[in-house]
Motif scaffolding. Structure first.
Motif, PDB file in Angstrom:
ATOM      1  N   TRP A  77       0.806  -1.214   0.000  1.00 52.80           N
ATOM      2  CA  TRP A  77       0.000   0.000   0.000  1.00 52.80           C
ATOM      3  C   TRP A  77       0.848   1.277   0.000  1.00 52.80           C
ATOM      4  CZ3 TRP A  77      -3.767  -2.144   4.290  1.00 52.80           C
ATOM      5  CH2 TRP A  77      -4.654  -3.040   3.699  1.00 52.80           C
ATOM      6  N   PHE A  83     -10.210  -9.562   5.292  1.00 54.66           N
ATOM      7  CA  PHE A  83     -10.850  -9.155   4.032  1.00 54.66           C
ATOM      8  C   PHE A  83     -10.837  -7.635   3.837  1.00 54.66           C
ATOM      9  CE2 PHE A  83     -12.597 -13.180   5.408  1.00 54.66           C
ATOM     10  CZ  PHE A  83     -12.471 -13.956   4.263  1.00 54.66           C
ATOM     11  N   ALA A  84     -10.008  -6.939   4.611  1.00 63.11           N
ATOM     12  CA  ALA A  84      -9.920  -5.479   4.493  1.00 63.11           C
ATOM     13  C   ALA A  84      -9.378  -5.101   3.116  1.00 63.11           C
ATOM     14  CB  ALA A  84      -9.017  -4.912   5.588  1.00 63.11           C
ATOM     15  N   PRO A  85     -10.119  -4.292   2.363  1.00 60.78           N
ATOM     16  CA  PRO A  85      -9.691  -3.971   1.000  1.00 60.78           C
ATOM     17  C   PRO A  85      -8.719  -2.798   0.920  1.00 60.78           C
ATOM     18  CG  PRO A  85     -11.848  -3.025   1.405  1.00 60.78           C
ATOM     19  CD  PRO A  85     -11.473  -3.767   2.656  1.00 60.78           C
ATOM     20  N   SER A  86      -8.579  -2.049   2.033  1.00 57.37           N
ATOM     21  CA  SER A  86      -7.756  -0.848   1.965  1.00 57.37           C
ATOM     22  C   SER A  86      -7.190  -0.508   3.338  1.00 57.37           C
ATOM     23  CB  SER A  86      -8.588   0.337   1.456  1.00 57.37           C
ATOM     24  OG  SER A  86      -9.584   0.681   2.415  1.00 57.37           O
ATOM     25  N   GLN A 130      -3.256 -12.080   4.812  1.00 54.19           N
ATOM     26  CA  GLN A 130      -4.637 -12.227   5.299  1.00 54.19           C
ATOM     27  C   GLN A 130      -4.797 -13.409   6.248  1.00 54.19           C
ATOM     28  OE1 GLN A 130      -3.718 -11.962   2.103  1.00 54.19           O
ATOM     29  NE2 GLN A 130      -5.014 -10.478   0.995  1.00 54.19           N
TER      30      GLN A 130
END
Length: 456
Positions: A58, A112-115, A182
């Protein structure tokens, strides 16, 4: 002050707990609750081991890394305060089950955090459960322990917490490079399955039941415990003491933490735990990133070094558990803070011109001595407060540690960017010295003393 025990009184309940020998029943309870504590530690530190991957994925800056680490601790502050107080009203076991549900539910969601910002929110919510679980569990274990070798009894249970750190380090080496970051959070969601054995095998604290006036229920629960400890009467139990320190009938109130003799204890505990927590979580959560970004180790090597470090830490903590009743609580604090401070001063002097392995070795030695202090707080804090506010006192004191843990990773990120790594170690050294001075001037010794004698 001791008094002759009246029939069916809080003093009688405490005396019956005190006479029980350590038995397979005690071992089973510590294993069940210890499993919850194990995954608490796993989830707390999981973020440190996935951070080198997330930082690259990120494109995170040091302050952003610090904020993500701190989000979980912010939730822990809230959780420690809420559930510490709730355990005085709902009981130890009902409150503990609630924390486990929160830990597992939001831990699984983290996978499952997308950001970046979604993960911050989920870590904060999971932290609420993480902050509440350990204070309540430590309170319960102290309340079923007898005075003789209480330190060993409690700390062998608490040693499961750094075992969770070790498991997180091992899992990071095996899981993160192969299955992805994850899966660290998926593994951390396992505690949800513990609610069934807790409900079936772990009774409510008889001391707490007696404290709120439910003496018949306390007697019923304790009779079942006595039956199991005595193997249905086949193993004779020692006689019940005929006199016991009188329990205060005062109602639980948070203001009492700052009244009378408890004010000095509260201030000392809050300061020591804050200093130790800042060092522990500031150092341990950032160390893999230090090694990979400052000293250019690969992510795998950095995680591998940390795995070895946690093996050493666990061995030292088990040794502490075995000898704490000889050394004492206060001397443990003094020695731990003094040695950790000395090592941090050395790190401050050499960090800029040293190598990764040397910095790792000294940092993990610091973490080892500081870890011994951290472990002992979970024994010491429940000892210095009475049953009517034991969970509250432990919860609020541990919240101070979580505040330090919340703030310090973010501060470390800013310091590294502005002044460099050596200044980080200097700040840690100052905190260690403050902890030493506080322990020297304000900490009390509690070994070989009844809980009701220490805290009437």
């Amino acid at each position: 002050m001791t008094q002759t025990i009246a029939a069916m009184s809080p003093e009688l309940i405490a005396a019956r707990i005190e006479r029980l020998p350590v038995s397979p029943w005690h071992t089973r309870i510590r294993l069940i609750l210890g499993t919850a504590t194990f995954f608490d530690a796993f989830d707390v530190l999981a973020i440190a081991f996935v951070m080198p991957v997330l930082a690259q994925l990120w494109k995170l800056t040091p302050p952003q890394i610090g904020l993500l680490i701190s989000a979980g601790y912010a939730g822990q502050v809230l959780g420690a305060m809420i559930f510490g107080a709730l355990a005085e009203r709902l009981g130890r076991i009902r409150t503990l089950n609630l924390t486990i549900v929160i830990i597992s539910m939001f831990g699984f969601a983290c996978a499952f955090a997308p950001s970046y910002w979604v993960l911050i929110v989920l870590r904060f919510l999971q932290g609420i459960g993480l902050g509440g679980e350990l204070p309540v569990a430590a309170t319960y274990i102290n309340e079923i322990a007898k005075t003789h070798r209480r330190g060993r009894f409690v700390l062998l249970f608490q040693a499961i917490f750094p075992a969770g750190f070790l498991a997180a380090a091992l899992a990071s080496v095996l899981v993160v490079p192969t299955l992805g970051w994850q899966w660290m959070f998926v593994i951390g969601a396992i505690p949800a399955f513990l609610i069934i054995p807790i409900r079936r095998h772990v009774p409510e604290s008889p001391r707490w039941l007696a404290r709120i006036g439910r003496l018949e229920k306390a007697d019923e629960v304790l009779s079942q415990i006595e039956k199991q400890v005595s193997q249905d009467g086949r193993v004779p139990l020692p006689p019940i003491p005929t006199s016991f320190p009188k329990s205060s009938a005062n109602a639980s109130e948070w203001k009492e933490l700052f009244r009378s003799s408890y004010a000095k204890r509260t201030i000392a505990l809050w300061v020591m735990w804050s200093c130790s927590g800042a060092i522990s979580y500031g150092l341990q959560t950032w160390l893999p990133t230090f090694l990979s970004s400052v000293y250019k180790m690969s992510v795998r090597d950095a995680l591998g070094y940390n795995l070895v470090g946690y093996v050493i830490l666990l061995a030292a903590i088990v040794a502490c558990a075995l000898f704490i009743d000889r050394v004492g609580r206060r001397r443990n604090f003094l020695l731990g803070f003094l040695v950790a401070t000395a090592i941090l001063i050395v790190l401050w002097m050499i960090a800029e011109r040293s190598t990764g392995p040397i910095v790792w070795a000294l940092a993990m030695l610091t973490a080892t001595f500081n870890g011994i202090i951290q472990l002992a707080f979970w024994l010491y804090a429940p000892e210095i407060y009475p049953t009517r506010m034991r969970a509250l006192g432990v919860g609020w004191a541990s919240a101070c540690s979580r505040i330090a843990a919340m703030i310090m990773p973010a501060i470390v990120g800013v310091i590294i960017q502005a002044a460099g790594l050596s200044v980080v170690f200097l700040v840690f050294a100052v905190l260690g010295f403050v902890g030493f001075i506080t322990a020297f001037s304000l900490a009390i010794e509690t070994k070989d003393r009844l809980l009701e004698e220490i805290s009437p």
